[in-house]
Write a protein that holds these residues in place. Structure first.
Motif, mmCIF file in Angstrom:
data_model
loop_
_atom_site.group_PDB
_atom_site.id
_atom_site.type_symbol
_atom_site.label_atom_id
_atom_site.label_comp_id
_atom_site.label_asym_id
_atom_site.label_seq_id
_atom_site.Cartn_x
_atom_site.Cartn_y
_atom_site.Cartn_z
ATOM 1 N N MET A 1 0.849 -1.157 0.000
ATOM 2 C CA MET A 1 0.000 0.000 0.000
ATOM 3 C C MET A 1 0.903 1.230 0.000
ATOM 4 O O MET A 1 1.986 1.223 0.577
ATOM 5 C CB MET A 1 -0.900 -0.027 1.240
ATOM 6 N N ILE A 2 0.430 2.295 -0.634
ATOM 7 C CA ILE A 2 1.191 3.533 -0.738
ATOM 8 C C ILE A 2 0.371 4.665 -0.137
ATOM 9 O O ILE A 2 -0.830 4.777 -0.391
ATOM 10 C CB ILE A 2 1.527 3.839 -2.211
ATOM 11 N N LEU A 3 1.018 5.488 0.648
ATOM 12 C CA LEU A 3 0.411 6.694 1.207
ATOM 13 C C LEU A 3 1.028 7.871 0.466
ATOM 14 O O LEU A 3 2.242 8.054 0.489
ATOM 15 C CB LEU A 3 0.703 6.786 2.700
ATOM 16 N N ARG A 4 0.183 8.652 -0.230
ATOM 17 C CA ARG A 4 0.694 9.762 -1.040
ATOM 18 C C ARG A 4 -0.092 11.031 -0.769
ATOM 19 O O ARG A 4 -1.318 11.003 -0.662
ATOM 20 C CB ARG A 4 0.612 9.416 -2.519
ATOM 21 N N GLN A 5 0.620 12.127 -0.675
ATOM 22 C CA GLN A 5 0.002 13.442 -0.538
ATOM 23 C C GLN A 5 -0.831 13.690 -1.785
ATOM 24 O O GLN A 5 -0.379 13.446 -2.897
ATOM 25 C CB GLN A 5 1.122 14.468 -0.407
ATOM 26 N N LYS A 6 -2.064 14.136 -1.616
ATOM 27 C CA LYS A 6 -2.973 14.296 -2.754
ATOM 28 C C LYS A 6 -2.525 15.405 -3.688
ATOM 29 O O LYS A 6 -2.613 15.279 -4.898
ATOM 30 C CB LYS A 6 -4.394 14.549 -2.262
ATOM 31 N N SER A 7 -2.033 16.497 -3.143
ATOM 32 C CA SER A 7 -1.601 17.625 -3.940
ATOM 33 C C SER A 7 -0.312 18.171 -3.353
ATOM 34 O O SER A 7 -0.134 18.184 -2.138
ATOM 35 C CB SER A 7 -2.690 18.706 -3.947
ATOM 36 N N ALA A 8 0.562 18.668 -4.212
ATOM 37 C CA ALA A 8 1.813 19.262 -3.727
ATOM 38 C C ALA A 8 1.546 20.534 -2.930
ATOM 39 O O ALA A 8 2.358 20.932 -2.104
ATOM 40 C CB ALA A 8 2.727 19.567 -4.907
ATOM 41 N N LEU A 9 0.400 21.161 -3.152
ATOM 42 C CA LEU A 9 0.067 22.401 -2.455
ATOM 43 C C LEU A 9 -0.771 22.177 -1.204
ATOM 44 O O LEU A 9 -0.970 23.101 -0.426
ATOM 45 C CB LEU A 9 -0.675 23.338 -3.409
ATOM 46 N N ASP A 10 -1.305 20.972 -1.027
ATOM 47 C CA ASP A 10 -2.149 20.673 0.123
ATOM 48 C C ASP A 10 -1.567 19.482 0.863
ATOM 49 O O ASP A 10 -1.734 18.338 0.456
ATOM 50 C CB ASP A 10 -3.577 20.364 -0.334
ATOM 51 N N GLY A 11 -0.873 19.744 1.968
ATOM 52 C CA GLY A 11 -0.271 18.670 2.746
ATOM 53 C C GLY A 11 -1.220 18.070 3.756
ATOM 54 O O GLY A 11 -0.844 17.193 4.512
ATOM 55 N N PHE A 12 -2.481 18.517 3.791
ATOM 56 C CA PHE A 12 -3.429 18.049 4.794
ATOM 57 C C PHE A 12 -4.286 16.881 4.322
ATOM 58 O O PHE A 12 -5.013 16.302 5.101
ATOM 59 C CB PHE A 12 -4.345 19.199 5.237
ATOM 60 N N THR A 13 -4.235 16.542 3.047
ATOM 61 C CA THR A 13 -5.025 15.442 2.518
ATOM 62 C C THR A 13 -4.096 14.452 1.819
ATOM 63 O O THR A 13 -3.295 14.840 0.977
ATOM 64 C CB THR A 13 -6.089 15.958 1.524
ATOM 65 N N CYS A 14 -4.214 13.186 2.176
ATOM 66 C CA CYS A 14 -3.396 12.128 1.583
ATOM 67 C C CYS A 14 -4.298 11.013 1.085
ATOM 68 O O CYS A 14 -5.418 10.848 1.549
ATOM 69 C CB CYS A 14 -2.416 11.572 2.611
#
Length: 178
Positions: A1-14
């Protein structure tokens, strides 16, 4: 499983992705203002308490990641819990900042398995070994697959650990180690 930041500008959602990065398995979102279960000053009322928790969704199930202070002080200890909507604790991790000889706080999972997330020995790519607490037997690792990325990404390699518990442990490692 991979955990990835959804957006480079938004570190609050993965997002949680499968190993091929082709399917989204779920996500987690930080609270804008995180409220501990035993906080002295309440920002959210009892009915709005979920607004102060990390919301995690994985494989169609909804989870809450909550925390409470075990003690207060400069290097206070914090307990993170993975809970269902009815506040049943499914997993528990203690972050212990008052350990002698430790530069970084210890991350100890106490429920449903006894495990510890180690510190990374690398500067460019981080690799956090996960070992069984009693025997120090390796259980797997949580690591960065590449050195340079626009979005933070962690590869969760914990065979034999159920996906919600592995996702929860990686989320706590992300919170504490970055």
């Amino acid at each position: 499983m991979i955990l990835r930041q959804k957006s480079a500008l938004d570190g609050f959602t993965c997002e949680f992705l499968d190993d091929t990065r082709s399917q989204v398995l779920g996500r987690f979102s930080y609270a804008w203002f995180s409220q501990a279960k035993n906080t002295r000053l309440r920002v959210y009322s009892a009915e709005d308490a979920a607004k102060g928790d990390i919301q995690m969704h994985l494989n169609g199930s909804a989870w809450r990641v909550r925390h409470l202070y075990l003690n207060r002080g400069h290097l206070g200890n914090i307990r993170y819990t993975l809970e269902t909507a009815d506040e049943t604790v499914h997993a528990q991790v203690d972050v212990l900042g008052n350990s002698a000889g430790q530069r970084l706080p210890r991350i100890l999972m106490t429920q449903p398995i006894q495990a510890e997330v180690g510190t990374s020995s690398g500067w460019i790519k981080r690799n956090f070994p996960v070992t069984e607490s009693g025997t120090r037997r390796p259980l797997g690792c949580i690591r960065e697959p590449s050195a340079i990325t626009f979005k933070r990404e962690l590869l969760i390699e914990l065979p034999g650990v159920e996906p919600p518990v592995a996702a929860f442990l990686s989320a706590v490692a992300l919170i504490v180690r970055y």
